[in-house]
Design an enzyme around this catalytic site. Structure first.
Site, PDB file in Angstrom:
ATOM      1  N   GLU A 340       0.711  -1.313  -0.182  1.00 58.32           N
ATOM      2  CA  GLU A 340       0.020  -0.058   0.123  1.00 58.32           C
ATOM      3  C   GLU A 340       0.804   1.329   0.023  1.00 58.32           C
ATOM      4  OE1 GLU A 340      -2.246  -1.047   3.502  1.00 58.32           O
ATOM      5  OE2 GLU A 340      -3.393  -2.427   2.506  1.00 58.32           O
ATOM      6  N   ASP A 364      -0.473  -5.499   9.078  1.00 57.91           N
ATOM      7  CA  ASP A 364      -1.596  -4.810   9.809  1.00 57.91           C
ATOM      8  C   ASP A 364      -1.518  -5.177  11.278  1.00 57.91           C
ATOM      9  OD1 ASP A 364      -2.418  -3.646   7.605  1.00 57.91           O
ATOM     10  OD2 ASP A 364      -4.541  -4.713   7.857  1.00 57.91           O
ATOM     11  N   HIS A 531      -0.273  -0.148  10.631  1.00 60.49           N
ATOM     12  CA  HIS A 531       0.666  -0.967  10.295  1.00 60.49           C
ATOM     13  C   HIS A 531       1.968  -1.129  11.222  1.00 60.49           C
ATOM     14  CE1 HIS A 531      -0.602  -0.343   5.807  1.00 60.49           C
ATOM     15  NE2 HIS A 531      -1.215  -1.353   6.381  1.00 60.49           N
TER      16      HIS A 531
END
Length: 595
Positions: A340, A364, A531
């Site tokens: 991401e 995550d 994260h």
């Protein structure tokens, strides 16, 4: 590909400083001082390696340094030799400001030998005072126990500080003048993927290279990748990457022909992302010189969601394989490649990689499971170090396959090792314990494949994260702890409540009963972003030392106070370590900033 980036790896400079009074004093010390320098150089070279596997090389000044002229000659030699770290050693009194290293950008430390015959400790104190007065933060290394004159043995406490300083300083030197490759840009409103070019430049000395993800489509369409390597990668993937169960609704599933096309696409994406980072001579040979040069990227990230993944297969395979210590070309150094395009987590992964030489976990920080919640949902109680609850680390398939925990250390325990220590059998075990289910098309309309595994066994790990705070700047969070393996039925129930196609690591931080580490829940509640970067080993003390060199304060950690090692000037900012860290970092400012 042993040295992927442009430029040589940095060297460690050893500065033997000496009492400059000749006609008796200096002459009596020459052999002892130079022997100490050689002992330090040998110790460092024998114990430290770079992530690519090369041993660290030390450069010693041509002569002992007794005054400004010899200090200048040493600085010139270090410049020519590519020195990026400065370690001054001495067992005796020297003329503090006359022999010091005044390069403001080079991390520096002074080891003052603890002996009674000559006042090495007196010089150490005088030198550190001079460095502090001149605004050049320097680490002071002083052994606890008195040694005899001429003793070149390096005590264990000195060894620990020397290695901590040099590892961290080399990380600083390796980042300078490299690049972060941002493919795409902001992902789903994640602030960490809104790349802050000033932070990267001012604090790390890293430039940012922006490439739109359409460049991947262009290279696929125009065949700008190594066709021979692609065929090799395709065959390897078919043999080693088992396709998992398709959990999508029947009406949303695609046929095998489409899945084959998606496999081919994600393999090409992997080759292309790597080539964009570090270049590829084969592309130059094919006439694609610009593409073949690469971007000199030490790390990178891919936007993915949603514009790309609504249209094309996700990059889970690409990210997982790049972040692993092996691929179709065999065992090799892991890349650092952020999901991401979360650049801040990429920075955190890079810190861990440069300090440990190992692959990094991107996850995550998804869910805190309390003992009560686990009991309610599964009917079973948590036990062992997980008895107070666990944190579910899970991401959409980009986690390094090293995190399967199939490698073993010298004691036979689960580990994540530098690539040169990984056996072919261990790499194969990592692959064999991973499956690749077709992507959840609710998340990824364009398809693709996510890695699926669980981290097996208990490993010491450290989770960290750099966050940006408006008005303050960057801060670093650190949480040492362990991976844990839950009973299979408990794992299955908890895992499938999230997503049964993604890899899971169950994490238990070390708690202290106080502050942010009061308990497992409090750690989760105080984590500053969605994260985390997870590195093998308890490396919190190394991260603290590195952060101080970069002037990044640490706002949360569970490292024992006696292991915290920062420049000696930090003690002038107050007795409270955390507050002093903030004040010192604010005073000195970013390492490469202009004020």
């Amino acid at each position: 590909m042993s040295n992927r980036n442009i430029g040589n790896v940095p060297k460690v400079g050893i500065r033997p400083v000496i009492d400059g009074r000749e006609n008796g004093v200096r002459e009596s010390l020459e052999d002892q001082v130079m022997a100490l320098a050689n002992a330090a150089a040998s110790f460092i070279s024998e114990n430290l390696r770079f992530p690519n596997g090369d041993f660290v090389e030390c450069v010693i000044a041509d002569t002992c340094i007794g005054g400004n002229a010899e200090a200048a000659a040493c600085a010139e030699k270090f410049r020519k030799e590519g020195v990026g770290v400065s370690l001054t050693v001495t067992p005796c009194w020297c003329y503090g400001t006359e022999v010091m290293d005044t390069d403001p950008l080079m991390p520096k430390a002074v080891w003052g030998f603890n002996g009674t015959e000559r006042p090495g400790a007196v010089y150490l104190a005088a030198a550190l005072a001079g460095y502090t007065q001149k605004g050049l933060p320097t680490f002071g290394i002083y052994g606890r126990d008195v040694q005899d004159a001429g003793d070149t043995c390096i005590p264990a406490d000195v060894q620990e500080k020397v290695l901590r300083f040099v590892k961290s300083a080399l990380a600083v030197a390796q980042m300078k003048d490299k690049s972060y490759l941002s493919i795409g840009y902001s992902s789903m409103g994640i602030a960490g993927s809104m790349v802050d070019v000033n932070f990267l430049q001012d604090y790390l000395g890293v430039r940012t290279e922006f490439v739109e993800s359409v460049e991947i489509l262009r290279r696929i369409d125009e065949g700008i990748y190594d066709q021979d390597e692609y065929q090799k990668a395709l065959a390897w993937t078919k043999q080693n990457c088992r396709q998992g169960e398709d959990i999508n609704k029947k009406e949303e599933q695609v046929d095998e022909a489409q899945k084959q096309l998606e496999w081919e696409t994600v393999i090409k994406m992997t080759l292309i992302c790597r080539d964009m980072m570090i270049g590829n001579e084969r592309l130059v040979e094919k006439g694609f010189r610009e593409e073949g040069l690469g971007r000199n990227a030490l790390f990178g990230g891919f936007q993915g969601q949603r514009q790309w993944t609504d249209y094309k297969p996700n990059a889970d395979f690409t990210e997982a394989i790049l972040n692993s210590s092996f691929d179709w070309n065999g065992i090799r150094q892991a890349f650092v490649f952020a999901t991401e395009n979360d650049c801040l987590n990429g920075v955190s992964m890079l810190f861990g990689h440069l300090l440990t030489n190992t692959a990094q976990i991107f996850s995550d920080v998804r869910t805190y499971w309390s003992p009560e919640a686990v009991k309610r949902v599964t009917g079973q109680s948590l036990s062992g170090i997980a008895k107070e609850g666990v944190i579910h680390l899970i991401n959409s398939g980009s986690t390094t396959l090293d995190a399967t925990a199939q490698q073993r250390n010298a004691a036979g325990e689960p580990a994540m090792k530098p690539h040169w220590e990984i056996s072919e059998a261990e790499a194969q075990q990592c692959l064999d314990n991973t499956v690749w289910p077709p992507a959840d098309r609710g998340y990824f309309r364009g398809g693709g494949f996510s890695s699926l595994f669980k981290t097996q066994g208990q490993m010491p790990v450290t989770m960290c994260r750099v966050n940006l705070v408006k008005g303050l700047g960057p801060v670093l969070q650190i949480a040492e702890g362990w991976t844990v393996e839950l009973p299979e039925n408990v794992h299955k129930i908890l895992d499938e409540r999230t997503n049964p196609t993604w890899p899971t690591t169950w994490f238990v931080p070390k708690t202290t009963g106080e502050g942010a580490f009061k308990d497992v829940y409090t750690v989760m509640a105080n984590w500053g972003a969605n994260h985390g970067a997870i590195s093998y080993g308890h490396i919190g003390a190394d991260l603290i030392t590195l952060a101080s060199m970069l002037r990044i304060p640490v706002n949360m950690h569970n490292v024992d106070a006696e292991k915290v090692f920062r420049p000696s000037a930090w003690s002038a900012f107050g007795e409270d370590q955390e507050g002093a860290d903030y004040r010192a970092c604010s005073t000195y400012g970013s390492l490469y900033g202009m004020g």
